[in-house]
Design a protein around this motif. Structure first.
Motif, PDB file in Angstrom:
ATOM      1  N   ILE A   1       0.836  -1.203   0.000  1.00  0.00           N
ATOM      2  CA  ILE A   1       0.000   0.000   0.000  1.00  0.00           C
ATOM      3  C   ILE A   1       0.871   1.253   0.000  1.00  0.00           C
ATOM      4  N   GLY A   2       2.130   1.123   0.450  1.00  0.00           N
ATOM      5  CA  GLY A   2       3.045   2.257   0.358  1.00  0.00           C
ATOM      6  C   GLY A   2       3.178   2.712  -1.079  1.00  0.00           C
ATOM      7  N   ALA A   3       3.364   1.753  -1.992  1.00  0.00           N
ATOM      8  CA  ALA A   3       3.440   2.068  -3.421  1.00  0.00           C
ATOM      9  C   ALA A   3       2.126   2.642  -3.926  1.00  0.00           C
ATOM     10  N   GLY A   4       1.010   2.090  -3.430  1.00  0.00           N
ATOM     11  CA  GLY A   4      -0.292   2.565  -3.861  1.00  0.00           C
ATOM     12  C   GLY A   4      -0.554   3.996  -3.441  1.00  0.00           C
ATOM     13  N   LEU A   5      -0.175   4.349  -2.231  1.00  0.00           N
ATOM     14  CA  LEU A   5      -0.393   5.711  -1.742  1.00  0.00           C
ATOM     15  C   LEU A   5       0.472   6.712  -2.495  1.00  0.00           C
ATOM     16  N   VAL A   6       1.696   6.307  -2.846  1.00  0.00           N
ATOM     17  CA  VAL A   6       2.556   7.171  -3.658  1.00  0.00           C
ATOM     18  C   VAL A   6       1.962   7.352  -5.048  1.00  0.00           C
ATOM     19  N   THR A   7       1.532   6.251  -5.653  1.00  0.00           N
ATOM     20  CA  THR A   7       1.043   6.270  -7.033  1.00  0.00           C
ATOM     21  C   THR A   7      -0.278   7.003  -7.185  1.00  0.00           C
ATOM     22  N   PHE A   8      -1.224   6.736  -6.297  1.00  0.00           N
ATOM     23  CA  PHE A   8      -2.573   7.271  -6.466  1.00  0.00           C
ATOM     24  C   PHE A   8      -2.864   8.532  -5.662  1.00  0.00           C
ATOM     25  N   LEU A   9      -1.984   8.857  -4.692  1.00  0.00           N
ATOM     26  CA  LEU A   9      -2.211  10.052  -3.872  1.00  0.00           C
ATOM     27  C   LEU A   9      -0.963  10.921  -3.722  1.00  0.00           C
ATOM     28  N   ASN A  10       0.106  10.573  -4.425  1.00  0.00           N
ATOM     29  CA  ASN A  10       1.353  11.348  -4.358  1.00  0.00           C
ATOM     30  C   ASN A  10       1.827  11.503  -2.916  1.00  0.00           C
ATOM     31  N   ALA A  11       1.749  10.423  -2.155  1.00  0.00           N
ATOM     32  CA  ALA A  11       2.072  10.454  -0.732  1.00  0.00           C
ATOM     33  C   ALA A  11       3.572  10.501  -0.478  1.00  0.00           C
ATOM     34  N   ASN A  12       3.921  10.914   0.742  1.00  0.00           N
ATOM     35  CA  ASN A  12       5.304  10.892   1.211  1.00  0.00           C
ATOM     36  C   ASN A  12       5.493   9.666   2.097  1.00  0.00           C
ATOM     37  N   LEU A  13       6.542   8.879   1.869  1.00  0.00           N
ATOM     38  CA  LEU A  13       6.834   7.712   2.689  1.00  0.00           C
ATOM     39  C   LEU A  13       7.880   8.078   3.731  1.00  0.00           C
ATOM     40  N   LEU A  14       7.508   7.960   5.005  1.00  0.00           N
ATOM     41  CA  LEU A  14       8.357   8.419   6.099  1.00  0.00           C
ATOM     42  C   LEU A  14       8.646   7.299   7.086  1.00  0.00           C
ATOM     43  N   SER A  15       9.739   7.433   7.819  1.00  0.00           N
ATOM     44  CA  SER A  15      10.052   6.493   8.895  1.00  0.00           C
ATOM     45  C   SER A  15       9.070   6.695  10.036  1.00  0.00           C
ATOM     46  N   GLY A  16       8.325   5.649  10.352  1.00  0.00           N
ATOM     47  CA  GLY A  16       7.326   5.752  11.410  1.00  0.00           C
ATOM     48  C   GLY A  16       7.936   6.049  12.762  1.00  0.00           C
ATOM     49  N   ILE A  17       9.015   5.352  13.102  1.00  0.00           N
ATOM     50  CA  ILE A  17       9.597   5.545  14.418  1.00  0.00           C
ATOM     51  C   ILE A  17      10.201   6.932  14.544  1.00  0.00           C
ATOM     52  N   ASP A  18      10.814   7.446  13.486  1.00  0.00           N
ATOM     53  CA  ASP A  18      11.361   8.812  13.546  1.00  0.00           C
ATOM     54  C   ASP A  18      10.250   9.828  13.760  1.00  0.00           C
ATOM     55  N   PHE A  19       9.136   9.622  13.079  1.00  0.00           N
ATOM     56  CA  PHE A  19       7.996  10.527  13.195  1.00  0.00           C
ATOM     57  C   PHE A  19       7.455  10.524  14.628  1.00  0.00           C
ATOM     58  N   VAL A  20       7.285   9.324  15.181  1.00  0.00           N
ATOM     59  CA  VAL A  20       6.718   9.203  16.527  1.00  0.00           C
ATOM     60  C   VAL A  20       7.696   9.716  17.579  1.00  0.00           C
ATOM     61  N   ILE A  21       8.959   9.402  17.441  1.00  0.00           N
ATOM     62  CA  ILE A  21       9.961   9.841  18.407  1.00  0.00           C
ATOM     63  C   ILE A  21      10.007  11.364  18.484  1.00  0.00           C
ATOM     64  N   GLU A  22       9.904  12.007  17.346  1.00  0.00           N
ATOM     65  CA  GLU A  22       9.895  13.478  17.341  1.00  0.00           C
ATOM     66  C   GLU A  22       8.647  14.004  18.041  1.00  0.00           C
ATOM     67  N   ALA A  23       7.497  13.376  17.763  1.00  0.00           N
ATOM     68  CA  ALA A  23       6.250  13.815  18.389  1.00  0.00           C
ATOM     69  C   ALA A  23       6.282  13.636  19.895  1.00  0.00           C
ATOM     70  N   LEU A  24       6.946  12.591  20.380  1.00  0.00           N
ATOM     71  CA  LEU A  24       7.003  12.294  21.815  1.00  0.00           C
ATOM     72  C   LEU A  24       8.181  12.969  22.520  1.00  0.00           C
ATOM     73  N   GLN A  25       9.031  13.648  21.759  1.00  0.00           N
ATOM     74  CA  GLN A  25      10.235  14.295  22.323  1.00  0.00           C
ATOM     75  C   GLN A  25      11.076  13.276  23.108  1.00  0.00           C
ATOM     76  N   MET A  26      11.290  12.137  22.474  1.00  0.00           N
ATOM     77  CA  MET A  26      11.971  11.021  23.116  1.00  0.00           C
ATOM     78  C   MET A  26      13.375  11.373  23.602  1.00  0.00           C
ATOM     79  N   LYS A  27      14.145  12.084  22.819  1.00  0.00           N
ATOM     80  CA  LYS A  27      15.519  12.413  23.204  1.00  0.00           C
ATOM     81  C   LYS A  27      15.543  13.193  24.512  1.00  0.00           C
ATOM     82  N   LYS A  28      14.608  14.142  24.668  1.00  0.00           N
ATOM     83  CA  LYS A  28      14.554  14.956  25.883  1.00  0.00           C
ATOM     84  C   LYS A  28      14.235  14.098  27.102  1.00  0.00           C
TER      85      LYS A  28
END
Length: 372
Positions: free
Chosen positions: A249-276
């Motif tokens: 579905i990653g390919a499908g979202l890129v193809t049919f919706l021009n989506a951006n594929l991102l690292s899930g853990i990087d996204f969540v870690i930033e949202a949770l301020q894990m490093k801090k």
């Protein structure tokens, strides 16, 4: 002593929050007065929606959508204030937990419900949609999702075919006349826990097909079908990193919706301020259902370990362990402890998971106490 407990969910067993609580209970038998910080995480799979909802102060609600085989299921979706951003989890529509073991065949499971959730988000004002694509039972390349958005898939006779993985090789034409122009105005960010390309030995079919119920005999043909379809509609995604996520579905979202594929853990870690949170920790505990070499390829525990100071130990408590753990150690995990105590059926193991986690955490804590 500050102890950060930041596990992922245990697939088909416990949420990340539950895993964190049981590990804490085990540690408290040895360290009753420690300063515990529970930070359950997700990397795009099950549970990521709840974790991001809390971090982004989003409001969750349930809507009725199509399930794995077209039946109606209640699925959770979340919106930030003003409905500007919507949070969607693929597993809510076609996750493994929704498909009984006896019915698991990823070529028959549809992703239509994912497309329905995206449409619902847009209709309710979202201009950004974040889609977590882990935990899928499907291998349809995202054509079910695309069909729900208005795309039609036709065979050589000009007939519309059912948008499931079993029909990928039969498609010769894609009709987009019923696709809304509104889809071009939104941002789709796909967060995933894997980096696998769409096709080939490291692709969606070969790597993830077996755990979804695909027989070894059917794997080469299914991979060929996926390659055929995407070489027809968008050759650029065949070898694209992360395009193999969620059964393609990653390919499908890129193809049919021009989506951006991102690292899930990087996204969540930033949202949770894990490093801090981890910067002054004495010990960090991570975990997932099974840890092996693949865990080093963008999975949650290793993502957390990368945010921890170099001299702070990172201990993994998992359900089981597989091969190639050297890659995990090289990525920052200090030690890995499996929690399953004896051979048993999957049903028995899942039932005993809380006790197994408590016991293993207590033992880890006792060893840790002996060295500090």
């Amino acid at each position: 002593m500050k102890i950060v407990i930041a596990p992922d969910s245990f697939k088909e067993s416990l949420t990340a929050q539950e895993v964190a609580e049981y590990i804490k209970e085990g540690f408290q038998e040895v360290y009753p007065d420690a300063d515990y910080h529970l930070l359950p995480i997700g990397d795009g799979g099950e549970g990521t929606l709840s974790i991001l909802s809390e971090a982004m102060s989003a409001t969750k609600k349930k809507i009725l959508i199509s399930g794995p085989f077209g039946e109606k299921v209640l699925a959770e979706i979340a919106f930030t204030e003003g409905n500007q951003t919507a949070l969607i989890e693929m597993a809510e529509a076609c996750g493994l937990h929704l498909v009984p073991l006896s019915q698991r065949n990823p070529l028959q499971v549809s992703t239509s419900g994912v497309g329905e959730m995206i449409l619902y988000a847009i209709q309710n004002g979202a201009t950004e949609v974040i889609v977590g694509v882990g935990g899928s039972a499907s291998n349809d390349g995202g054509i079910g999702m695309a069909n729900a958005l208005g795309y039609e898939f036709l065979n050589a006779a000009g007939q519309v075919v059912s948008p499931i993985g079993a029909n990928l090789a039969n498609i010769v034409t894609v009709n987009d006349k019923n696709v809304s122009e509104e889809l071009k105005k939104i941002t789709i960010n796909v967060i995933t826990d894997v980096q696998n390309p769409l096709c080939g030995k490291n692709g969606a079919v070969f790597v993830f097909g077996p755990q979804k119920g695909l027989s070894k005999a059917d794997i080469p043909k299914a991979d060929e079908a996926m390659q055929y379809f995407y070489k027809l509609v968008n050759p650029a995604v065949v070898n694209m990193s992360r395009a193999g996520a969620g059964g393609g579905i990653g390919a499908g979202l890129v193809t049919f919706l021009n989506a951006n594929l991102l690292s899930g853990i990087d996204f969540v870690i930033e949202a949770l301020q894990m490093k801090k949170v981890c910067q002054d920790a004495d010990l960090v505990i991570v975990g997932e259902g099974k840890m092996d070499g693949q865990s080093a390829e963008g999975k949650a525990p290793v993502g957390v370990a990368k945010e921890v100071a170099a001299l702070t130990p990172v201990i993994a408590i998992c359900g089981s362990v597989g091969d190639s753990l050297d890659a995990v150690y090289d990525a920052g995990i200090t030690a890995v402890f499996p929690s399953i105590k004896e051979p048993a059926t999957l049903e028995e193991i899942l039932k005993e998971t809380p006790n197994n986690l408590r016991r293993t955490a207590r033992n880890v804590a006792a060893v840790w106490k002996g060295r500090v």
